[in-house]
Design an enzyme around this catalytic site. Structure first.
Site, PDB file in Angstrom:
ATOM      1  N   ASP A  10       0.874  -1.181   0.000  1.00 17.69           N
ATOM      2  CA  ASP A  10       0.000   0.000   0.000  1.00 17.69           C
ATOM      3  C   ASP A  10       0.910   1.230   0.000  1.00 17.69           C
ATOM      4  O   ASP A  10       2.118   1.123   0.235  1.00 17.69           O
ATOM      5  CB  ASP A  10      -0.894  -0.004   1.263  1.00 17.69           C
ATOM      6  N   SER A  11       0.305   2.396  -0.202  1.00 17.42           N
ATOM      7  CA  SER A  11       1.083   3.638  -0.133  1.00 17.42           C
ATOM      8  C   SER A  11       1.544   3.913   1.303  1.00 17.42           C
ATOM      9  O   SER A  11       2.427   4.733   1.515  1.00 17.42           O
ATOM     10  CB  SER A  11       0.221   4.806  -0.608  1.00 17.42           C
ATOM     11  N   TYR A  42      -0.672   8.372  -2.340  1.00 16.10           N
ATOM     12  CA  TYR A  42      -0.668   8.150  -3.789  1.00 16.10           C
ATOM     13  C   TYR A  42      -1.903   8.766  -4.448  1.00 16.10           C
ATOM     14  O   TYR A  42      -1.899   9.055  -5.633  1.00 16.10           O
ATOM     15  CB  TYR A  42      -0.716   6.640  -4.100  1.00 16.10           C
ATOM     16  N   GLY A  43      -2.957   8.910  -3.663  1.00 18.97           N
ATOM     17  CA  GLY A  43      -4.284   9.180  -4.216  1.00 18.97           C
ATOM     18  C   GLY A  43      -4.478  10.503  -4.913  1.00 18.97           C
ATOM     19  O   GLY A  43      -5.489  10.716  -5.573  1.00 18.97           O
ATOM     20  N   CYS A  73      -4.324  -1.606  -1.908  1.00 22.84           N
ATOM     21  CA  CYS A  73      -4.470  -0.170  -2.154  1.00 22.84           C
ATOM     22  C   CYS A  73      -5.436  -0.011  -3.320  1.00 22.84           C
ATOM     23  O   CYS A  73      -5.197  -0.549  -4.408  1.00 22.84           O
ATOM     24  CB  CYS A  73      -3.107   0.423  -2.518  1.00 22.84           C
ATOM     25  N   ASN A  74      -6.519   0.712  -3.086  1.00 17.24           N
ATOM     26  CA  ASN A  74      -7.504   0.924  -4.147  1.00 17.24           C
ATOM     27  C   ASN A  74      -6.939   1.779  -5.277  1.00 17.24           C
ATOM     28  O   ASN A  74      -7.226   1.553  -6.445  1.00 17.24           O
ATOM     29  CB  ASN A  74      -8.738   1.623  -3.571  1.00 17.24           C
ATOM     30  N   THR A  75      -6.127   2.773  -4.894  1.00 19.25           N
ATOM     31  CA  THR A  75      -5.586   3.699  -5.887  1.00 19.25           C
ATOM     32  C   THR A  75      -4.717   2.950  -6.904  1.00 19.25           C
ATOM     33  O   THR A  75      -4.821   3.154  -8.119  1.00 19.25           O
ATOM     34  CB  THR A  75      -4.754   4.789  -5.164  1.00 19.25           C
ATOM     35  N   GLU A 154      -2.763   8.817   8.382  1.00 24.70           N
ATOM     36  CA  GLU A 154      -1.323   8.519   8.480  1.00 24.70           C
ATOM     37  C   GLU A 154      -0.711   9.224   9.700  1.00 24.70           C
ATOM     38  O   GLU A 154       0.239   8.753  10.290  1.00 24.70           O
ATOM     39  CB  GLU A 154      -0.579   8.926   7.201  1.00 24.70           C
ATOM     40  N   CYS A 187     -10.978   2.895  -0.017  1.00 33.15           N
ATOM     41  CA  CYS A 187      -9.570   3.202   0.261  1.00 33.15           C
ATOM     42  C   CYS A 187      -9.229   2.386   1.501  1.00 33.15           C
ATOM     43  O   CYS A 187     -10.000   2.375   2.473  1.00 33.15           O
ATOM     44  CB  CYS A 187      -9.386   4.694   0.521  1.00 33.15           C
ATOM     45  N   THR A 188      -8.095   1.699   1.459  1.00 32.69           N
ATOM     46  CA  THR A 188      -7.801   0.781   2.570  1.00 32.69           C
ATOM     47  C   THR A 188      -7.456   1.505   3.868  1.00 32.69           C
ATOM     48  O   THR A 188      -7.376   0.882   4.925  1.00 32.69           O
ATOM     49  CB  THR A 188      -6.658  -0.189   2.196  1.00 32.69           C
ATOM     50  N   HIS A 189      -7.270   2.814   3.792  1.00 32.29           N
ATOM     51  CA  HIS A 189      -7.089   3.567   5.034  1.00 32.29           C
ATOM     52  C   HIS A 189      -8.424   3.750   5.779  1.00 32.29           C
ATOM     53  O   HIS A 189      -8.441   3.923   6.991  1.00 32.29           O
ATOM     54  CB  HIS A 189      -6.517   4.967   4.753  1.00 32.29           C
TER      55      HIS A 189
HETATM   56  N1  DGL Z   1      -4.745   3.173   0.935  1.00 28.48           N
HETATM   57  C1  DGL Z   1      -4.787   3.641  -0.402  1.00 28.48           C
HETATM   58  C2  DGL Z   1      -6.010   3.305  -1.170  1.00 28.48           C
HETATM   59  O1  DGL Z   1      -6.643   2.323  -0.856  1.00 28.48           O
HETATM   60  C3  DGL Z   1      -4.011   4.836  -0.814  1.00 28.48           C
HETATM   61  C4  DGL Z   1      -4.277   6.111  -0.200  1.00 28.48           C
HETATM   62  C5  DGL Z   1      -3.332   7.165  -0.679  1.00 28.48           C
HETATM   63  O2  DGL Z   1      -2.129   6.952  -0.635  1.00 28.48           O
HETATM   64  O3  DGL Z   1      -3.807   8.228  -1.107  1.00 28.48           O
HETATM   65  O4  DGL Z   1      -6.367   3.970  -2.112  1.00 28.48           O
END
Ligand code: DGL
Length: 277
Positions: A10-11, A42-43, A73-75, A154, A187-189
């Site tokens: 993931d990011s 990353y998003g 990571c979805n992105t 984060e 988003c996995t966050h």
């Molecule tokens: N956890 C990530 C996702 O699922 C990335 C979030 C990010 O880095 O912006 O998209």
């Protein structure tokens, strides 16, 4: 049977939310996790940048001897899954969006109003809509991005008014304006703030793709006769910038089961394509 570890990335720390469901479902599997904490988020980045970063990480995981890569990571799943599969055809690579989209398609009806929340890149890609439509094209889907969620998470700013206000800022009009009854944490966050979302919008059904991923991993490994029966556990968590918060989050998410000795620090020398541990 295959006792090599499964690679997750993931990011940052969001992808860690995929780990407890996997540990419950497949306790014999070993894990190598990579969080690109030096370059998160990353998003809001350009797709070309996300492709470069994710190819570096996938290359590192393949070199580390994983039997499968899970893009936690979805992105990255929204933008790079096909390219990563082309570059690394030797192992299965799973994105997180398709299994969640399938769950939405199979468990929602035309009466539901379904909201997808995610990063700017994920929402702009419309990957959820496309995958949901592949299984059920008669659902009402609404999408919106919530770009400030990831930096706050984060930073560990979760259990307080700043996070609650930020959730309301992005979601109040979205939820009420579209009469949503279901929301997908794209988003996995975001599972790390699902308790806040539940408290603010108690009527919403929350779909958490991190929970759904473990079933897909089990099915794909089972079909290929690649499930592990490794008795000894040695999960390794890497970060490109090892922050105190990352270590705390590992502890928090894994409910104290983590062990500092198994957390290693890794830096990418991007120019030379070398990693230093
Ligand atoms: N956890 C990530 C996702 O699922 C990335 C979030 C990010 O880095 O912006 O998209």
């Amino acid at each position: 049977m295959d006792n090599r570890p499964i690679g997750f990335f993931d990011s940052g720390l969001g992808g860690l939310t995929c780990i407890p469901p996997l540990m419950k479902k497949l306790p014999d599997e070993r894990i190598i996790y990579f969080g690109d904490t030096a370059r998160t988020p990353y998003g809001s980045k350009a797709t070309t940048t996300i492709k470069r970063f994710s190819a570096e990480i996938a290359g590192f995981l393949v070199k580390s001897g994983v039997k499968m890569i899970v893009i936690a990571c979805n992105t990255v799943s929204a933008t790079c899954v096909d390219e990563l599969r082309r570059r690394f055809p030797q192992i299965p690579i799973l994105g997180i969006i398709e299994p969640a989209a399938r769950c939405v398609a199979e468990s929602c009806t035309q009466e539901d109003n379904i909201g997808i929340i995610g990063t700017k890149v994920t929402i702009a890609s419309r990957a959820y809509e496309a995958f949901i439509a592949k299984y059920n094209d008669r659902l009402s889907i609404y999408e919106t991005s919530c770009p400030a969620f990831v930096p706050l998470i984060e930073e560990g700013i979760i259990d307080n008014d700043i996070m609650d206000l930020t959730i309301k800022y992005y979601m109040d009009d979205f939820v009420r304006g579209n009469s949503l009854d279901t929301v997908v944490l794209g988003c996995t966050h975001y599972p790390l703030i699902s308790a806040n979302i539940r408290r603010i919008y108690p009527h919403l059904r929350i779909i958490n793709p991190s929970d759904i991923m473990a079933d897909t991993i089990k099915r794909v490994l089972g079909e290929r006769d690649m499930l592990a029966d490794a008795p000894e556990k040695s999960n390794v968590f890497y970060a490109s910038d090892l922050s105190e918060n990352f270590v705390n989050m590992i502890d928090h998410i894994l409910e104290g089961e983590s062990d500092d000795a198994r957390i290693r620090f890794l830096n990418f020398d991007v120019e030379n394509g070398e990693e230093h541990i």
